[in-house]
Design an enzyme around this catalytic site. Structure first.
Site, PDB file in Angstrom:
ATOM      1  N   GLY A  46      79.437 -92.792 -28.077  1.00  0.00           N
ATOM      2  CA  GLY A  46      78.946 -94.467 -28.325  1.00  0.00           C
ATOM      3  C   GLY A  46      77.394 -94.469 -28.542  1.00  0.00           C
ATOM      4  O   GLY A  46      77.142 -93.371 -28.858  1.00  0.00           O
ATOM      5  N   GLN A  51      70.442 -99.761 -28.360  1.00  0.00           N
ATOM      6  CA  GLN A  51      69.720 -99.086 -28.737  1.00  0.00           C
ATOM      7  C   GLN A  51      68.721 -98.653 -30.120  1.00  0.00           C
ATOM      8  O   GLN A  51      67.809 -97.818 -30.272  1.00  0.00           O
ATOM      9  CB  GLN A  51      70.638 -97.664 -28.476  1.00  0.00           C
ATOM     10  N   CYS A  92      73.447 -89.736 -22.464  1.00  0.00           N
ATOM     11  CA  CYS A  92      72.951 -90.913 -23.036  1.00  0.00           C
ATOM     12  C   CYS A  92      71.996 -90.655 -24.453  1.00  0.00           C
ATOM     13  O   CYS A  92      71.005 -89.797 -23.772  1.00  0.00           O
ATOM     14  CB  CYS A  92      72.620 -91.919 -22.284  1.00  0.00           C
ATOM     15  N   LEU A  93      72.209 -91.008 -25.216  1.00  0.00           N
ATOM     16  CA  LEU A  93      71.158 -90.576 -26.747  1.00  0.00           C
ATOM     17  C   LEU A  93      70.002 -91.205 -26.444  1.00  0.00           C
ATOM     18  O   LEU A  93      68.587 -91.246 -27.438  1.00  0.00           O
ATOM     19  CB  LEU A  93      71.788 -91.574 -27.730  1.00  0.00           C
ATOM     20  N   HIS A 134      79.856 -98.435 -20.645  1.00  0.00           N
ATOM     21  CA  HIS A 134      77.990 -97.551 -20.326  1.00  0.00           C
ATOM     22  C   HIS A 134      77.800 -98.552 -21.933  1.00  0.00           C
ATOM     23  O   HIS A 134      76.702 -98.662 -21.805  1.00  0.00           O
ATOM     24  CB  HIS A 134      78.333 -96.337 -21.278  1.00  0.00           C
ATOM     25  N   GLU A 135      78.884 -98.357 -22.503  1.00  0.00           N
ATOM     26  CA  GLU A 135      78.036 -99.039 -24.303  1.00  0.00           C
ATOM     27  C   GLU A 135      77.370-100.946 -23.673  1.00  0.00           C
ATOM     28  O   GLU A 135      76.631-101.540 -24.066  1.00  0.00           O
ATOM     29  CB  GLU A 135      78.860 -99.078 -25.259  1.00  0.00           C
ATOM     30  N   HIS A 138      74.329-101.820 -22.033  1.00  0.00           N
ATOM     31  CA  HIS A 138      73.253-101.169 -22.633  1.00  0.00           C
ATOM     32  C   HIS A 138      72.955-102.647 -23.350  1.00  0.00           C
ATOM     33  O   HIS A 138      71.908-103.455 -23.668  1.00  0.00           O
ATOM     34  CB  HIS A 138      73.651-100.170 -24.014  1.00  0.00           C
TER      35      HIS A 138
HETATM   36  O1  GNR Z   1      76.839 -89.629 -26.100  1.00  0.00           O
HETATM   37  C1  GNR Z   1      76.942 -90.044 -25.281  1.00  0.00           C
HETATM   38  N1  GNR Z   1      78.371 -89.476 -24.181  1.00  0.00           N
HETATM   39  C2  GNR Z   1      78.858 -90.324 -23.090  1.00  0.00           C
HETATM   40  C3  GNR Z   1      79.155 -89.532 -22.362  1.00  0.00           C
HETATM   41  C4  GNR Z   1      79.813 -89.989 -20.621  1.00  0.00           C
HETATM   42  C5  GNR Z   1      79.304 -90.986 -20.450  1.00  0.00           C
HETATM   43  C6  GNR Z   1      78.887 -92.220 -22.140  1.00  0.00           C
HETATM   44  C7  GNR Z   1      78.765 -91.740 -22.313  1.00  0.00           C
HETATM   45  S1  GNR Z   1      77.951 -93.075 -24.228  1.00  0.00           S
HETATM   46  C8  GNR Z   1      76.401 -91.863 -24.919  1.00  0.00           C
HETATM   47  C9  GNR Z   1      76.230 -92.094 -26.241  1.00  0.00           C
HETATM   48  C10 GNR Z   1      75.116 -93.256 -25.547  1.00  0.00           C
HETATM   49  O2  GNR Z   1      74.084 -92.721 -25.254  1.00  0.00           O
HETATM   50  N2  GNR Z   1      76.151 -94.600 -25.934  1.00  0.00           N
HETATM   51  O3  GNR Z   1      74.938 -95.401 -25.084  1.00  0.00           O
HETATM   52 NI    NI Z   2      73.996 -94.636 -23.842  1.00  0.00          NI
END
Ligand code: GNR
Ligand code: NI
Length: 168
Positions: A46, A51, A92-93, A134-135, A138
Site C-alpha cells: 500500500g 508518504q 511501513c515504507l 494503516h493508509e 497516514h
Molecule cells: O508494504 C507494506 N506492508 C504492510 C504490512 C503490514 C501492514 C501494513 C503494511 S503497509 C506497507 C506499505 C506502507 O508503508 N504503506 O503505507
Molecule cells: Ni506506511
C-alpha cells in the site's frame, strides 16, 4: 512514469493531515500511476499520498499474491463491521526495515471514490482491512510506530538515523 521519493520517519511532513481530493482528471491519474509504480517497486502492499509528500486523501494498495489487483481509494472512510481485533506484524515504507506487531480491527466497511470520482463501497477483512487502516492513518498524520511504546519508537528513530548516516 516516475518513482516518487518516500518520506521517512521522523520527517515532520508525515504528520500533515491530508485534505479531501476535489479535482479529478489527468493530474490525479498521473499521481495514481506514479504511486503504483513506487509501491510495486519498493515493494509494498500500500501507499498513501502523504508518504510521497502530497497531502490529499488518496491511497493505493494491492494485497494480492500475484500483485495484479491494484485498487485506488480517494477520500476513503471506514466503519467497523464488528469488534474483532487481531495482532499483525506491520511494516511501513516510511519506517524501512522495522516490523512490529499492531492490534487492529479485522472487519471494516469502506466508502471511497475511484480515480474518476465515482463512489463505491466495499467490505475488507484481514490484511486488506489492516492495510486500509494503516493508509488512512497516514492521511491523518499517524504512523504505525505511534501504536508502540515510546521506548520502542525512540529506538527505531535512533536506528533509522544511524542507518541514514551509513547510507549517506
Ligand atoms: O508494504 C507494506 N506492508 C504492510 C504490512 C503490514 C501492514 C501494513 C503494511 S503497509 C506497507 C506499505 C506502507 O508503508 N504503506 O503505507
Ligand atoms: Ni506506511
Amino acid at each position: 512514469m516516475a518513482l516518487l521519493k518516500v518520506l521517512e520517519f521522523p520527517d515532520a511532513r508525515l504528520r500533515t493531515k491530508a485534505s479531501p481530493v476535489t479535482e479529478f482528471g489527468p493530474p490525479l491519474s498521473g499521481l495514481v500511476r506514479d504511486m503504483f509504480e513506487t509501491m510495486y517497486a519498493a515493494p509494498g502492499i500500500g501507499l498513501a499520498a502523504t508518504q510521497v509528500d502530497v497531502h490529499q486523501r488518496l491511497l493505493v494498495l494491492d494485497v494480492s499474491k500475484n500483485r495484479d489487483e491494484p485498487r485506488v481509494f480517494v477520500n476513503p472512510q471506514f466503519t467497523l463491521l464488528d469488534q474483532e481485533c487481531a495482532e499483525n506484524d506491520e511494516g511501513c515504507l516510511s519506517v524501512p526495515g522495522f516490523y512490529e506487531s499492531v492490534v487492529r480491527p479485522q472487519n471494516i466497511s469502506v466508502t471511497a471514490q475511484n480515480e474518476h470520482g465515482e463512489g463505491f463501497n466495499l467490505e475488507a477483512h484481514g490484511l486488506m482491512a489492516v492495510c486500509i487502516q494503516h493508509e488512512i492513518d497516514h492521511l491523518n498524520g499517524k504512523l504505525f510506530v505511534d501504536y508502540l511504546s515510546s521506548l520502542k519508537r525512540e529506538r527505531i528513530r535512533q536506528k533509522l538515523k544511524k542507518q541514514r548516516k551509513l547510507d549517506a
